[in-house]
Design an enzyme around this catalytic site. Structure first.
Site, mmCIF file in Angstrom:
data_model
loop_
_atom_site.group_PDB
_atom_site.id
_atom_site.type_symbol
_atom_site.label_atom_id
_atom_site.label_comp_id
_atom_site.label_asym_id
_atom_site.label_seq_id
_atom_site.Cartn_x
_atom_site.Cartn_y
_atom_site.Cartn_z
ATOM 1 N N ASP A 282 -7.029 3.032 -3.226
ATOM 2 C CA ASP A 282 -7.860 3.179 -2.146
ATOM 3 C C ASP A 282 -7.878 4.863 -1.784
ATOM 4 O O ASP A 282 -7.088 5.535 -1.551
ATOM 5 C CB ASP A 282 -6.852 2.569 -0.998
ATOM 6 C CG ASP A 282 -7.668 2.531 0.281
ATOM 7 O OD1 ASP A 282 -8.864 2.995 0.354
ATOM 8 O OD2 ASP A 282 -7.053 2.100 1.447
ATOM 9 N N SER B 81 0.912 -1.194 -0.083
ATOM 10 C CA SER B 81 0.024 0.137 0.091
ATOM 11 C C SER B 81 0.765 1.390 0.063
ATOM 12 O O SER B 81 1.761 1.412 0.813
ATOM 13 C CB SER B 81 -0.842 -0.027 1.308
ATOM 14 O OG SER B 81 -1.637 1.212 1.391
ATOM 15 N N GLY C 134 -4.549 -4.252 6.116
ATOM 16 C CA GLY C 134 -3.474 -3.837 7.212
ATOM 17 C C GLY C 134 -3.405 -2.663 7.634
ATOM 18 O O GLY C 134 -4.152 -1.862 7.108
ATOM 19 N N ASP D 80 -13.955 -1.093 2.564
ATOM 20 C CA ASP D 80 -13.098 -1.164 3.919
ATOM 21 C C ASP D 80 -13.706 -0.581 5.114
ATOM 22 O O ASP D 80 -14.482 -1.359 5.816
ATOM 23 C CB ASP D 80 -11.605 -0.476 3.632
ATOM 24 C CG ASP D 80 -10.718 -0.180 4.701
ATOM 25 O OD1 ASP D 80 -11.081 -1.002 5.822
ATOM 26 O OD2 ASP D 80 -9.473 0.162 4.544
ATOM 27 N N LYS E 18 -1.085 -0.915 -4.418
ATOM 28 C CA LYS E 18 -2.260 -0.188 -4.145
ATOM 29 C C LYS E 18 -1.912 1.166 -3.933
ATOM 30 O O LYS E 18 -0.839 1.399 -2.966
ATOM 31 C CB LYS E 18 -2.670 -0.813 -2.618
ATOM 32 C CG LYS E 18 -3.850 0.104 -2.007
ATOM 33 C CD LYS E 18 -4.481 -0.716 -1.145
ATOM 34 C CE LYS E 18 -4.774 0.173 0.310
ATOM 35 N NZ LYS E 18 -5.387 -0.475 1.401
ATOM 36 N N LEU E 19 -2.408 2.153 -4.722
ATOM 37 C CA LEU E 19 -2.149 3.382 -4.648
ATOM 38 C C LEU E 19 -3.125 4.134 -3.560
ATOM 39 O O LEU E 19 -4.353 4.163 -3.934
ATOM 40 C CB LEU E 19 -2.119 4.307 -5.844
ATOM 41 C CG LEU E 19 -0.983 3.804 -6.981
ATOM 42 C CD1 LEU E 19 -1.158 4.426 -8.125
ATOM 43 C CD2 LEU E 19 0.404 3.731 -6.245
ATOM 44 N N LYS E 20 -2.835 5.019 -2.541
ATOM 45 C CA LYS E 20 -3.742 5.797 -2.010
ATOM 46 C C LYS E 20 -4.141 7.041 -2.781
ATOM 47 O O LYS E 20 -3.131 7.847 -3.679
ATOM 48 C CB LYS E 20 -3.106 6.398 -0.700
ATOM 49 C CG LYS E 20 -2.767 5.206 0.259
ATOM 50 C CD LYS E 20 -4.319 4.797 0.987
ATOM 51 C CE LYS E 20 -3.955 3.914 2.165
ATOM 52 N NZ LYS E 20 -4.924 3.828 2.859
ATOM 53 N N ASN F 206 -10.105 6.025 0.800
ATOM 54 C CA ASN F 206 -10.141 6.269 2.427
ATOM 55 C C ASN F 206 -11.393 7.238 2.392
ATOM 56 O O ASN F 206 -11.398 8.017 3.043
ATOM 57 C CB ASN F 206 -9.228 6.693 3.252
ATOM 58 C CG ASN F 206 -8.131 5.423 3.321
ATOM 59 O OD1 ASN F 206 -6.996 5.439 2.660
ATOM 60 N ND2 ASN F 206 -8.528 4.509 3.999
ATOM 61 N N LYS G 244 -10.210 -6.564 7.852
ATOM 62 C CA LYS G 244 -9.313 -6.124 9.103
ATOM 63 C C LYS G 244 -9.969 -6.496 10.282
ATOM 64 O O LYS G 244 -10.784 -6.080 10.747
ATOM 65 C CB LYS G 244 -9.142 -4.581 8.900
ATOM 66 C CG LYS G 244 -8.158 -3.986 7.700
ATOM 67 C CD LYS G 244 -8.288 -2.418 7.960
ATOM 68 C CE LYS G 244 -7.616 -1.867 6.465
ATOM 69 N NZ LYS G 244 -7.647 -0.394 6.595
ATOM 70 N N GLU H 87 -11.090 1.123 -3.680
ATOM 71 C CA GLU H 87 -11.399 0.641 -2.480
ATOM 72 C C GLU H 87 -12.046 1.972 -1.628
ATOM 73 O O GLU H 87 -11.320 2.889 -1.809
ATOM 74 C CB GLU H 87 -10.136 0.405 -1.675
ATOM 75 C CG GLU H 87 -10.132 -0.125 -0.210
ATOM 76 C CD GLU H 87 -9.032 -0.483 0.384
ATOM 77 O OE1 GLU H 87 -8.092 -0.865 -0.578
ATOM 78 O OE2 GLU H 87 -8.897 -0.598 1.719
HETATM 79 O O1 OSB Z 1 -7.295 2.023 4.410
HETATM 80 O O2 OSB Z 1 -6.035 0.340 4.055
HETATM 81 C C1 OSB Z 1 -6.292 1.472 4.648
HETATM 82 C C2 OSB Z 1 -3.162 2.342 6.933
HETATM 83 C C3 OSB Z 1 -3.824 2.954 7.900
HETATM 84 C C4 OSB Z 1 -5.114 3.196 7.678
HETATM 85 C C5 OSB Z 1 -5.952 2.905 6.708
HETATM 86 C C6 OSB Z 1 -5.412 1.933 5.663
HETATM 87 C C7 OSB Z 1 -3.784 1.741 5.811
HETATM 88 C C8 OSB Z 1 -3.126 1.010 4.847
HETATM 89 C C9 OSB Z 1 -2.040 0.271 5.255
HETATM 90 O O3 OSB Z 1 -3.552 0.787 3.586
HETATM 91 C C10 OSB Z 1 -1.859 -0.947 4.638
HETATM 92 C C11 OSB Z 1 -0.659 -1.731 5.217
HETATM 93 O O4 OSB Z 1 -0.752 -2.120 6.331
HETATM 94 O O5 OSB Z 1 0.432 -2.230 4.660
HETATM 95 MG MG MG Z 2 -8.317 1.001 2.847
#
Ligand code: OSB
Ligand code: MG
Length: 369
Positions: free
Chosen positions: A188, A135, A290, A238, A161-163, A190, A262, A213
């Protein structure tokens, strides 16, 4: 098995690479480790709450307070401690899933160690290795992102995976897709968008993403369903999935085609398994998310990801991705995969001197009410 003594230990363990999400949060890892000593031995839990609320309403000090003041007295009152009984007892309190998951994880570790059973065997794992994805946080420039992702591709991760967030979405995704035409790629958000952004998000369809995501806020199942009808890219949820029940509802209304699981977000590994079961029953693929965990949390996540419905690469990475020195023996990746621990409980131990070096605070509890 009875609870005898609990240690709440705060560790400040710096991340090797800053991790920025759409929440505008620069995540650092101040972590709560929970050690439970029972009449049959000890176990470890790790709290995934971040220092500040953002990903969800939970935050580290609040979770520690919830554990110490409410969850531990409830668990200590049980004569027979089993993971399922502990989870059921904690369910009298609404919310606080990350706090509950920490306690359940530690009790499960102690209980499984006493029985010589691994986390993976107890949960129903069927795989000896799990596929790793990475990620990647929001970068300052597309060039810096390209350099970072190139490194991960070279290391053999099986998915990138790109934020993303408004202002950092089409350009970085296009750049990575052009440079790596064949890499399994997903994004992702968020919860950074609204349904009004649907046409903009539909432009992501050009980049052959495995999934998008959590584009919209957690409570917006109906809007996710509407968005899903406007996009070819599959929607994964998520933050929206709090329980097996909410997973069933999200799937039923067409809000998602894939689920990120998770344990911390859903109150523990037992509820995580129930979500897996609901999704398998509905032919919905799942994968293990994660929260930048230490080796302890990663070990439990690897065990969960060994279940049969986890058919997509996990946000599980080797220790070196996160920390210069992990609190356990380093978790290593070979050909983009991590081995499922097969020792009792988590199958990994914290290294006392290393944990001590990171420790900023320890609270020991021996009287629970
Ligand atoms: O949205 O998956 C998420 C980390 C903190 C809060 C939210 C997210 C994340 C990650 C971390 O994407 C992924 C990792 O643990 O490698
Ligand atoms: Mg996520």
């Amino acid at each position: 098995m009875k609870l005898e003594r609990v240690e709440l230990r705060r560790i400040d363990i710096p991340l090797r690479t800053p991790f920025r999400t759409s929440l505008g949060l620069e995540l650092n890892r101040d972590i709560l480790l929970l050690r439970v000593d029972t009449s049959e031995g000890s176990g470890w839990g790790e709290c995934v709450a971040m220092p500040e609320p953002g990903y969800s309403e939970e935050y580290l000090d609040g979770a520690a307070e919830m554990i110490r003041r409410f969850l531990l007295p409830t668990v200590a009152a049980l004569d027979v401690l089993t993971p399922a009984r502990v989870a059921a007892a904690m369910a009298v309190f609404p919310g606080h899933p990350m706090a509950k998951a920490t306690v359940e994880m530690a009790v499960m570790d102690a209980w499984l160690r006493a029985r010589g059973t691994s986390y993976a065997d107890h949960l129903g794992g069927v795989r000896a290795v799990v596929d790793c994805g990475v990620s990647v946080g929001i970068a300052d420039t597309v060039d810096l992102l390209l350099a970072e992702v190139s490194g991960y591709v070279d290391q053999g991760y099986r998915r990138i995976k790109l934020k993303i967030e408004p202002g950092w979405d089409l350009a970085p995704v296009r750049a990575i897709r052009e440079r790596f035409p064949d890499v399994a790629l997903q994004a992702d958000a968020n919860a950074a968008y609204t349904l009004g952004d649907a046409r903009h998000l539909a432009a992501l369809d050009a980049f052959d993403l495995v999934m998008l995501e959590q584009p919209l806020p957690a409570g917006d199942l109906r809007d996710h369903a509407a968005l899903a009808r406007m996009l070819r890219t599959p929607i994964c949820l998520d933050e929206s999935i709090a329980s097996a029940r909410s997973a069933a509802e999200a799937v039923a209304v067409g809000a998602c085609a894939i689920v990120n699981i998770k344990a911390g977000r859903v109150g523990g590994y037992l509820e995580a398994r129930r979500i897996h079961d609901v999704c398998v029953a509905n032919s919905v693929p799942v994968w293990c998310g994660g929260m930048l965990e230490t080796g302890l949390g990663q070990a439990a996540n690897v065990a969960l990801a060994a279940l049969p419905g986890f058919t997509l690469p996990a946000d599980i990475a080797p220790s070196e991705r996160y920390f210069a020195t992990d609190v356990t023996a380093p978790i290593t990746m070979h050909e983009g995969r991590i081995a499922v621990p097969d020792g009792p409980g988590l199958g990994l131990d914290p290294i006392p001197e290393i944990v001590e070096g990171y420790t900023t605070d320890v609270v020991t509890v021996t009287r629970f009410s």
